[in-house]
Write a protein that holds these residues in place. Sequence first.
Motif, PDB file in Angstrom:
ATOM      1  N   MET A   1       0.831  -1.210   0.000  1.00 51.21           N
ATOM      2  CA  MET A   1       0.000   0.000   0.000  1.00 51.21           C
ATOM      3  C   MET A   1       0.862   1.255   0.000  1.00 51.21           C
ATOM      4  SD  MET A   1      -3.351  -0.852   2.358  1.00 51.21           S
ATOM      5  CE  MET A   1      -2.515  -1.814   3.614  1.00 51.21           C
TER       6      MET A   1
ATOM      7  N   GLN B   1     -11.941   7.105   7.146  1.00 50.61           N
ATOM      8  CA  GLN B   1     -10.523   6.779   7.003  1.00 50.61           C
ATOM      9  C   GLN B   1     -10.007   5.838   8.090  1.00 50.61           C
ATOM     10  OE1 GLN B   1      -9.702  11.243   6.376  1.00 50.61           O
ATOM     11  NE2 GLN B   1      -7.825  10.294   5.640  1.00 50.61           N
TER      12      GLN B   1
ATOM     13  N   VAL C   1      -9.399   2.903   8.853  1.00 53.29           N
ATOM     14  CA  VAL C   1      -9.267   1.592   8.217  1.00 53.29           C
ATOM     15  C   VAL C   1      -7.783   1.210   8.231  1.00 53.29           C
ATOM     16  CG1 VAL C   1      -9.542   0.324   6.039  1.00 53.29           C
ATOM     17  CG2 VAL C   1     -11.257   2.020   6.717  1.00 53.29           C
TER      18      VAL C   1
ATOM     19  N   MET D   1      -4.315   2.867   6.295  1.00 51.73           N
ATOM     20  CA  MET D   1      -4.433   4.287   5.974  1.00 51.73           C
ATOM     21  C   MET D   1      -3.112   5.010   6.234  1.00 51.73           C
ATOM     22  SD  MET D   1      -6.757   6.220   4.595  1.00 51.73           S
ATOM     23  CE  MET D   1      -8.220   5.184   4.756  1.00 51.73           C
TER      24      MET D   1
ATOM     25  N   THR E   1      -0.426   4.165   3.628  1.00 50.26           N
ATOM     26  CA  THR E   1      -0.653   4.935   2.408  1.00 50.26           C
ATOM     27  C   THR E   1      -0.144   6.359   2.562  1.00 50.26           C
ATOM     28  OG1 THR E   1      -2.531   3.576   1.738  1.00 50.26           O
ATOM     29  CG2 THR E   1      -2.464   5.810   0.875  1.00 50.26           C
TER      30      THR E   1
ATOM     31  N   GLN F   1     -19.337   6.452  -0.042  1.00 49.63           N
ATOM     32  CA  GLN F   1     -18.944   5.186   0.571  1.00 49.63           C
ATOM     33  C   GLN F   1     -18.930   5.320   2.089  1.00 49.63           C
ATOM     34  OE1 GLN F   1     -15.820   3.661  -2.947  1.00 49.63           O
ATOM     35  NE2 GLN F   1     -15.237   3.562  -0.800  1.00 49.63           N
TER      36      GLN F   1
ATOM     37  N   ILE G   1     -16.963   3.524   4.112  1.00 47.18           N
ATOM     38  CA  ILE G   1     -15.547   3.568   4.461  1.00 47.18           C
ATOM     39  C   ILE G   1     -14.740   3.849   3.204  1.00 47.18           C
ATOM     40  CG2 ILE G   1     -15.747   1.974   6.417  1.00 47.18           C
ATOM     41  CD1 ILE G   1     -14.435  -0.158   4.497  1.00 47.18           C
TER      42      ILE G   1
ATOM     43  N   LEU H   1     -11.217   2.775   1.360  1.00 46.45           N
ATOM     44  CA  LEU H   1     -10.102   1.833   1.353  1.00 46.45           C
ATOM     45  C   LEU H   1      -8.824   2.578   0.976  1.00 46.45           C
ATOM     46  CD1 LEU H   1     -11.816  -1.215  -0.379  1.00 46.45           C
ATOM     47  CD2 LEU H   1     -11.515  -0.783   2.063  1.00 46.45           C
ATOM     48  N   PRO H   2      -7.727   2.324   1.683  1.00 47.60           N
ATOM     49  CA  PRO H   2      -6.500   3.086   1.441  1.00 47.60           C
ATOM     50  C   PRO H   2      -6.045   3.102  -0.013  1.00 47.60           C
ATOM     51  CG  PRO H   2      -6.301   1.857   3.473  1.00 47.60           C
ATOM     52  CD  PRO H   2      -7.590   1.411   2.840  1.00 47.60           C
ATOM     53  N   HIS H   3      -6.133   1.940  -0.683  1.00 49.38           N
ATOM     54  CA  HIS H   3      -5.647   1.924  -2.062  1.00 49.38           C
ATOM     55  C   HIS H   3      -6.500   2.797  -2.981  1.00 49.38           C
ATOM     56  CE1 HIS H   3      -8.783  -1.210  -2.655  1.00 49.38           C
ATOM     57  NE2 HIS H   3      -8.790  -0.756  -3.885  1.00 49.38           N
ATOM     58  N   GLN H   4      -7.745   3.074  -2.579  1.00 51.12           N
ATOM     59  CA  GLN H   4      -8.583   3.956  -3.392  1.00 51.12           C
ATOM     60  C   GLN H   4      -8.028   5.377  -3.413  1.00 51.12           C
ATOM     61  OE1 GLN H   4     -12.343   2.996  -1.283  1.00 51.12           O
ATOM     62  NE2 GLN H   4     -13.156   2.445  -3.291  1.00 51.12           N
TER      63      GLN H   4
END
Length: 286
Positions: free
Chosen positions: A43, A208, A210, A213, A216, A254, A256, A258-261
Amino acid sequence: MKKLTDQILKDVITPRPENSFKGTFGKVTLIGGNRNFGGAIIMASTAAVCAGAGLVTTATDEINASALHAQLPEAMFADFTDDALVADLTQAATSVVVGPGLGNDKTSLRILKNVFAHTTEKQNVIIDGSAITLMAIEKLEQPQGNIIYTPHEMEWQRLSGIKIGEQTEDKNRAAQEKLGATVVLKKHHTEIYTDDQVYQLPIGTPAQAVGGMGDTLAGMVGGFTAEFNDKADKAVLAAVYAHSAIAEKIAESQYIVLPHQISRALPTFMKKMEKLDDNHHIGFLN
């Protein structure tokens, strides 16, 4: 404490020079991701690539090589137990990110000591996660470089000795001055302690909260400081702001984020930022 605004994005994210190649935008070496926590370094690496760093190399456990190549073919792999190779990659980097998923066993400590022994004064060195904990437990000396810590409150307690409930601006400032480093203290409204100012991030969302995070964010700081190395201090602030600004936008639809988003949204977000002038704000973006 000064409120960080979207002006920092306009100050940092400017159009790329026409006569550019990948070397123009710096090299990032990321070190971390043991057998159990490979996702953390992947990530972080994704964030560094998507932030626009010219060349990204990920030194991690060899078990993570296939996943790294499958998820992020733009990054190169290195075995983080190869001390000579890691030393060379560390010395060659514009920005070094160490700690995401590194772990805290004897192998992790050996790897961290190797990295710390080979940083240079001119590099940006982002110390995150496990690396902060190991520094505190083992009482390791701070390495050379433009040091940037990215702790959450418990990691900051370990490093600074200030209990979470007592982490006031004055006490944090005193600890930061003693370290002589930038501290990005991750919390509800993240605080950034630099040599001459204390900033508070006024944006962000509970979406965030999650896992991954922070990894990232560390990768984004690595990518921004490499790409915008001539204004590395401002680049740290821009990375912190962009991280939450993108998350807020995603969280509109959304529950939540997701960090990769956040990482995958970065190239488009940065393209919009380079076009903004002082009469436009990111709130107008769709």
